[in-house]
Design a protein around this motif. Structure first.
Motif, short mmCIF file in Angstrom:
data_model
loop_
_atom_site.label_atom_id
_atom_site.label_comp_id
_atom_site.label_asym_id
_atom_site.label_seq_id
_atom_site.Cartn_x
_atom_site.Cartn_y
_atom_site.Cartn_z
N GLU A 180 0.74 -1.25 0.03
CA GLU A 180 0.11 -0.09 0.28
C GLU A 180 0.71 1.43 -0.24
OE1 GLU A 180 -2.84 -0.40 3.45
OE2 GLU A 180 -3.00 -2.53 2.45
N HIS A 181 2.48 1.60 0.04
CA HIS A 181 2.99 1.62 -0.40
C HIS A 181 2.61 3.01 1.74
CE1 HIS A 181 4.26 1.17 -4.32
NE2 HIS A 181 3.12 0.89 -4.61
N ARG A 182 2.61 2.40 2.23
CA ARG A 182 2.62 3.72 3.21
C ARG A 182 4.08 4.15 3.48
NH1 ARG A 182 -1.49 1.38 7.45
NH2 ARG A 182 -3.10 0.04 6.36
N PHE A 183 5.08 3.30 3.15
CA PHE A 183 6.36 3.89 3.69
C PHE A 183 7.54 3.92 2.76
CE2 PHE A 183 4.82 1.24 7.42
CZ PHE A 183 4.73 2.00 7.85
N SER A 184 6.48 4.12 1.53
CA SER A 184 7.37 3.98 0.21
C SER A 184 6.82 4.73 -0.69
CB SER A 184 7.96 2.58 -0.24
OG SER A 184 6.60 1.69 -0.15
N PHE A 185 6.60 4.50 -2.24
CA PHE A 185 6.21 5.56 -3.44
C PHE A 185 6.26 4.14 -4.55
CE2 PHE A 185 8.24 8.26 -0.85
CZ PHE A 185 7.17 9.30 -0.61
N PRO A 186 5.60 4.28 -5.12
CA PRO A 186 5.87 3.47 -6.60
C PRO A 186 6.49 3.38 -7.38
CG PRO A 186 3.43 4.66 -6.44
CD PRO A 186 4.44 4.86 -5.87
N VAL A 187 7.50 2.75 -7.90
CA VAL A 187 9.03 2.13 -8.70
C VAL A 187 8.49 3.21 -9.90
CG1 VAL A 187 9.77 0.89 -9.48
CG2 VAL A 187 8.66 -0.40 -7.54
N ASP A 188 7.22 3.36 -10.67
CA ASP A 188 7.50 4.33 -11.27
C ASP A 188 6.99 6.07 -11.88
OD1 ASP A 188 5.45 3.53 -10.48
OD2 ASP A 188 4.50 3.72 -13.00
N SER A 189 6.87 5.97 -9.50
CA SER A 189 6.92 7.80 -9.82
C SER A 189 7.94 8.23 -9.01
CB SER A 189 6.10 7.39 -8.68
OG SER A 189 6.07 7.10 -6.81
N GLY B 16 3.92 17.27 -1.16
CA GLY B 16 3.64 18.92 -0.01
C GLY B 16 4.53 18.39 0.62
N ARG B 17 4.17 18.47 1.71
CA ARG B 17 4.61 18.57 2.98
C ARG B 17 5.72 17.05 3.04
NH1 ARG B 17 4.93 23.27 5.19
NH2 ARG B 17 6.58 22.22 7.09
N GLY B 18 5.33 16.22 2.23
CA GLY B 18 6.02 14.69 2.37
C GLY B 18 5.41 13.68 3.43
N LYS B 19 5.91 12.53 3.22
CA LYS B 19 4.94 11.12 3.63
C LYS B 19 6.13 10.81 4.48
CE LYS B 19 4.04 7.31 1.69
NZ LYS B 19 3.80 6.74 0.71
N PHE B 20 6.09 10.32 5.50
CA PHE B 20 6.84 9.34 6.37
C PHE B 20 7.33 8.31 5.79
CE2 PHE B 20 8.28 6.37 9.59
CZ PHE B 20 9.11 7.14 9.91
N SER B 21 8.58 7.89 5.33
CA SER B 21 9.22 7.22 4.53
C SER B 21 10.81 6.66 4.46
CB SER B 21 9.01 7.74 3.30
OG SER B 21 9.91 8.64 2.50
N ILE B 22 10.84 5.46 3.85
CA ILE B 22 12.23 4.69 4.68
C ILE B 22 13.21 5.55 3.76
CG2 ILE B 22 11.54 2.13 4.05
CD1 ILE B 22 12.57 2.84 0.78
N ALA B 23 13.18 6.94 2.99
CA ALA B 23 13.99 8.74 3.22
C ALA B 23 13.76 8.56 4.82
CB ALA B 23 13.55 8.93 2.75
#
Ligand SMILES: N[C@@H](CCC(=O)N[C@@H](CS)C(=O)NCC(=O)O)C(=O)O
Length: 269
Positions: free
Chosen positions: A97-106, A173-180
């Motif tokens: 569900e990409h809770r902590f990541s982003f779709p590979v093609d984005s 936007g202001r970002g999403k909490f992710s593996i970064a």
């Protein structure tokens, strides 16, 4: 306590780690995945002071002989080493569900990857050397001390600018909490120990506080144990232990003199 001599799990992810900045990035993600998807994992503590990471059973899984490493028992015992590769593998496979990541093609995927690469090639190694020369080296040497603490300061300045108008490192936007964010948290959490003054980086401090509000982050920072070097712990120790206070002040004085000797100037935006 006896050190691990091999793998112990039969299914799921097995994490081989220690309570260090690079170890915590993976335990934080695994705790977050557990909160989000109910997916549990097994961990073993690899004491890097005892060189368990150089044992043949470990280097067969991680040829670099360093933590962290994972083994995916649900994927024929596939082993992955290097934080960036581990965080990427785990999210591509177990964060549908990409809770902590982003779709590979984005484009966001690439932005996330670029900040993780920046951590791997820049902030992690520079701060690691800052730690070494500022705190651990058998001999105090002025040039590398000011060089590595100074370069870490420059990198923190970059991160501070990045976070000035966003809540998290990557994402729209202001970002999403992710593996970064996860890849950076362990390092920022020991910045004081490395000779950095968090007062210089108010946006980084606010981001750290924001991430620390997450139960998954706090739990991840306790696997295999809470670090005695965290900004919080160092502040407590300096208050309560006069000998540690003296040591910290001596290291700081040496650093200030080293910066002056080589004409160091803070160079971030
Ligand atoms: N780039 C690697 C760095 C791994 C690394 O340096 N691990 C350290 C602990 S933070 C280690 O295992 N040190 C023990 C040694 O050097 O033998 C990653 O992010 O996974």
């Amino acid at each position: 306590m006896a050190e691990p001599t091999g793998l112990i799990a039969k299914s799921g992810i097995e994490l081989l780690t220690f309570g260090t900045p690079n170890g915590f990035k993976v335990s934080i993600l695994l705790e977050e995945l557990k909160e989000a998807y109910g997916r549990d994992y097994t961990w073993q503590s690899i004491n890097i002071m005892k060189n368990t990471q150089k044992e043949p059973w470990f280097t067969a899984l991680c040829p670099n002989g360093r933590i962290p490493a994972i083994v995916d028992h649900d994927n024929n015992g596939f082993a992955v080493f290097e934080g960036l590769a581990i965080l990427g593998y785990l999210t591509r496979r177990y964060d549908p569900e990409h809770r902590f990541s982003f779709p590979v093609d984005s484009d966001d995927y690439t932005v996330c990857e670029e900040w993780m690469a920046w951590q791997h090639g820049g902030l992690g190694p520079m701060q690691g050397q800052a730690n070494h020369f500022h705190r651990f080296a058998k001999e105090r040497i002025a040039y590398p001390t000011q060089r590595y603490v100074g370069e870490s300061e420059r990198l923190y300045g970059i991160l501070d600018a990045r976070l000035a108008e966003r809540d998290f490192v990557a994402g729209p936007g202001r970002g999403k909490f992710s593996i970064a964010d996860m890849s950076l948290l362990g390092w920022v959490n020991i910045a004081t120990f490395s000779g950095l003054d968090m007062g210089m980086f108010p946006h980084v401090q606010k981001w750290l506080d924001r991430c620390m509000e997450r139960p998954g982050v706090r739990k991840g920072f306790a696997v295999p144990n809470v670090s005695g070097l965290s900004n919080e712990k160092i502040a407590e120790v300096i208050e309560s232990d006069p000998e540690q206070k003296k040591k910290t002040e001596e290291a700081r004085k040496f650093l200030e003199e080293a910066k002056e000797k080589y004409g160091y100037k803070y160079l971030s935006p």
